[in-house]
Design an enzyme around this catalytic site. Sequence first.
Site, mmCIF file in Angstrom:
data_model
loop_
_atom_site.group_PDB
_atom_site.id
_atom_site.type_symbol
_atom_site.label_atom_id
_atom_site.label_comp_id
_atom_site.label_asym_id
_atom_site.label_seq_id
_atom_site.Cartn_x
_atom_site.Cartn_y
_atom_site.Cartn_z
ATOM 1 N N CYS A 100 46.945 44.406 47.563
ATOM 2 C CA CYS A 100 48.273 44.716 48.091
ATOM 3 C C CYS A 100 48.595 43.904 49.346
ATOM 4 C CB CYS A 100 48.357 46.185 48.436
ATOM 5 S SG CYS A 100 48.052 47.235 47.029
ATOM 6 N N ARG A 104 46.965 36.678 46.800
ATOM 7 C CA ARG A 104 46.042 37.800 46.951
ATOM 8 C C ARG A 104 45.803 38.521 45.631
ATOM 9 N NH1 ARG A 104 45.981 40.016 52.495
ATOM 10 N NH2 ARG A 104 45.735 42.082 51.646
ATOM 11 N N TRP A 107 48.674 45.956 43.907
ATOM 12 C CA TRP A 107 47.545 45.780 42.989
ATOM 13 C C TRP A 107 47.112 47.195 42.635
ATOM 14 C CZ3 TRP A 107 42.202 46.689 42.720
ATOM 15 C CH2 TRP A 107 41.483 45.858 41.855
ATOM 16 N N ASN A 159 49.316 49.659 52.019
ATOM 17 C CA ASN A 159 48.062 49.095 51.510
ATOM 18 C C ASN A 159 46.977 50.130 51.771
ATOM 19 O OD1 ASN A 159 49.490 46.754 51.185
ATOM 20 N ND2 ASN A 159 48.323 45.538 52.669
ATOM 21 N N GLY A 160 46.051 50.281 50.829
ATOM 22 C CA GLY A 160 44.948 51.218 51.038
ATOM 23 C C GLY A 160 45.021 52.359 50.049
ATOM 24 N N GLU A 193 26.176 30.758 42.469
ATOM 25 C CA GLU A 193 27.547 30.509 42.934
ATOM 26 C C GLU A 193 28.328 29.695 41.891
ATOM 27 O OE1 GLU A 193 29.496 31.656 44.893
ATOM 28 O OE2 GLU A 193 31.022 30.158 45.265
ATOM 29 N N LYS A 242 31.763 30.935 39.994
ATOM 30 C CA LYS A 242 33.005 30.143 39.993
ATOM 31 C C LYS A 242 33.521 29.987 38.570
ATOM 32 C CE LYS A 242 34.058 30.239 43.252
ATOM 33 N NZ LYS A 242 33.375 30.695 44.412
ATOM 34 N N GLU A 263 34.920 33.319 37.066
ATOM 35 C CA GLU A 263 36.144 33.919 37.607
ATOM 36 C C GLU A 263 37.405 33.126 37.283
ATOM 37 O OE1 GLU A 263 35.285 32.846 42.301
ATOM 38 O OE2 GLU A 263 36.493 34.585 41.849
ATOM 39 N N HIS A 318 11.058 34.896 30.549
ATOM 40 C CA HIS A 318 10.772 36.339 30.532
ATOM 41 C C HIS A 318 11.879 37.109 29.826
ATOM 42 C CE1 HIS A 318 7.323 35.577 33.021
ATOM 43 N NE2 HIS A 318 8.084 34.855 33.832
ATOM 44 N N LYS A 359 42.224 38.249 46.058
ATOM 45 C CA LYS A 359 41.558 37.458 47.086
ATOM 46 C C LYS A 359 40.799 38.337 48.061
ATOM 47 C CE LYS A 359 40.607 33.682 49.291
ATOM 48 N NZ LYS A 359 39.563 32.836 48.684
HETATM 49 C C1 AGP Z 1 34.782 34.219 45.407
HETATM 50 O O1 AGP Z 1 35.142 33.154 44.626
HETATM 51 C C2 AGP Z 1 35.230 35.503 44.960
HETATM 52 N N1 AGP Z 1 36.632 35.516 44.847
HETATM 53 C C3 AGP Z 1 34.613 36.741 45.572
HETATM 54 O O2 AGP Z 1 33.320 36.809 45.075
HETATM 55 C C4 AGP Z 1 34.555 36.890 47.103
HETATM 56 O O3 AGP Z 1 33.667 35.971 47.653
HETATM 57 C C5 AGP Z 1 34.135 38.324 47.440
HETATM 58 O O4 AGP Z 1 35.102 39.209 46.949
HETATM 59 C C6 AGP Z 1 33.921 38.557 48.908
HETATM 60 O O5 AGP Z 1 35.085 38.359 49.628
HETATM 61 P P1 AGP Z 1 35.059 38.208 51.201
HETATM 62 O O6 AGP Z 1 34.269 36.983 51.521
HETATM 63 O O7 AGP Z 1 36.488 38.110 51.598
HETATM 64 O O8 AGP Z 1 34.396 39.442 51.745
#
Ligand code: AGP
Length: 606
Positions: free
Chosen positions: A2, A28, A74, A100-101, A479, A483, A486, A502, A601
């Site tokens: 949000c 976001r 959201w 928001n929240g 990582e 990427k 997502e 394993h 985001k």
């Molecule tokens: C990263 O590509 C992601 N969108 C996600 O994993 C992100 O790093 C995670 O939600 C943590 O967010 P922050 O660093 O704002 O706490």
Amino acid sequence: MCGIIGYIGTDRNAAAVVLDGISKMEYRGYDSVGIGIWLDNSLQIQKKNGRLADLVEALGELPVSNIGIGHTRWATHGIPCEKNAHPHSDCTGRFAVVHNGIIENYAHLRKQLTAEGHHFSSDTDTEVIAHLVERYYQGSLEDAVRKTLPELQGSFALTIMCQDEPDKLVAVKKDMSLIVGLGEGENYVTSDIPAILSYTNQVYILEDYELAELTADKVKITNLKGEPVTKETFPINWDQVAAEKGGYEHFMLKEIHEQPTAVRETLRGRIKDGRIDLADLELDELFEGINKIYMVACGTAYHAGMVGRMAIEKLARIPVETDIASEFRYRDILWQPDQLMIVISQSGETADTLSALRHAQRNGVKVLAVTNVMGSSVARDADRVIYTHAGPEIAVASTKAYTTQLVIMYLLALYLAQERGTVPPAELKKLINELGEIDNALETVLHQEEKVRELATQYYNVQDTFFLGRSLDHAVAMEGALKLKEISYIHAEAYAAGELKHGPLALISDGLPVLTVITQDQLVDKAMSNVKEVKARGAVVIAICKENLQEACQECDEKVLIPDVNPLLAPIVSVVPLQTFAYYMSVLRGNDVDKPRNLAKSVTVE
Ligand code: AGP
């Protein structure tokens, strides 16, 4: 997630400012959108399930107004649909609330208000706020909000308009971020700095239960008792250009390319005469007598923490445990006064990370925050903070925030080693110098973009992928897989290469792409044994390998070469081809690269 924007002023059209602010918050992630403006002597609300463009179309010719609020939602309570979009109103339509929240006791409040005769028109938790303000309103919006606040449990950032007082906005927050932007004859409120960056960079950062009353000419801040609160203005050092695409097709590609600069900015002033200088951060008291560190974060930031753990343990000889923030609270930690928590969060607003931070503080353990957003909740609540200087990161998929987080991890590891004398001085100096020059390696690795794009054109139709690595390369593989998942929506499994046999080896089949990171000189033979294992089962191996190891990596089907950097620092560089691979896979599949489905985001709910 949000987002909130509000404007009051005489020079601009509030509707235009609010819509512009919403457009800056689109990154976001949201599913519905709405605005509330003062028009024709009444408060008018327009909402849409879907994108901002749908709302703009519904609005037609832009109404002219001098006060307005807007919101991107959201969904948490109630499905994404028009009636659940914000602003929410009361029975009389006199109040408009954006939130928001989460109001945790909303069900109880709703029952109570319904019994009193209030009628609800949405399924949201937010709507109770509008009805509570209606219940308490006796001619002063601030007073009504002040009476409402003690009723609310949970977290909130709120901005409220009232039809009877069309010359003011009231804003307040608890455990969420809310910022008041200051202008000449105009003022702003937002949950997200980029939404107001083109208008002002002077802000007040609201603390919990500080009530801001915004009129065109002034901002009055009071506490719950109505007593004035004096606040310092806070200058935001991001510029608007940094929050725009600047000729790139997507923010993500722009942010990948900004990494050398972001890394330079994060290192700026931190290396002096071959030593790490963190003096201005006053960390020594925090580090005094520390015998254990908990490194806690989510997603990409957690992966940065994995690298941080290995760097600190190797260089500073302090045991480090890395944990996922959402799981940390379920552990029965043996808290000790000689422990320290380091939380990492790009946004500084991640609810799980914040809750781990508070958990540590409640147990007497101090917290050092690593974040990219000045004045964010994590930055404010931690005992100390160290900023990454990545600039605004707009794409949901984190890239430059991650590499700058890695830089901070190395700075901390090297600083602790320097202060504790755990690495011979010459060796330490060499490493510090190599870190100081890592931006050059980043520039070089960006030249691999075309090679990576070609690989993506070959593989973008696959359904499954594996990512392998050992030690630091494992963290990078994690990582890289995140990427790809997502933004391309392709199944990506990351494994410590040695763990493959394993169990997961059973999944390797003909033509399966296996991306393997090979940057650790001493581990190259072991890494190649794993390559042979998967190749023997039909996999196609794409190696991200250091130039000096390419001979040893001969048997890999494809190689993307990265410069020959110190293996300890390699994660900063080796992640770049994986980010770029994910980017092109997503583009070729026709996905919304910067705003992938189902994701936000800044994850402000637990
Ligand atoms: C990263 O590509 C992601 N969108 C996600 O994993 C992100 O790093 C995670 O939600 C943590 O967010 P922050 O660093 O704002 O706490």
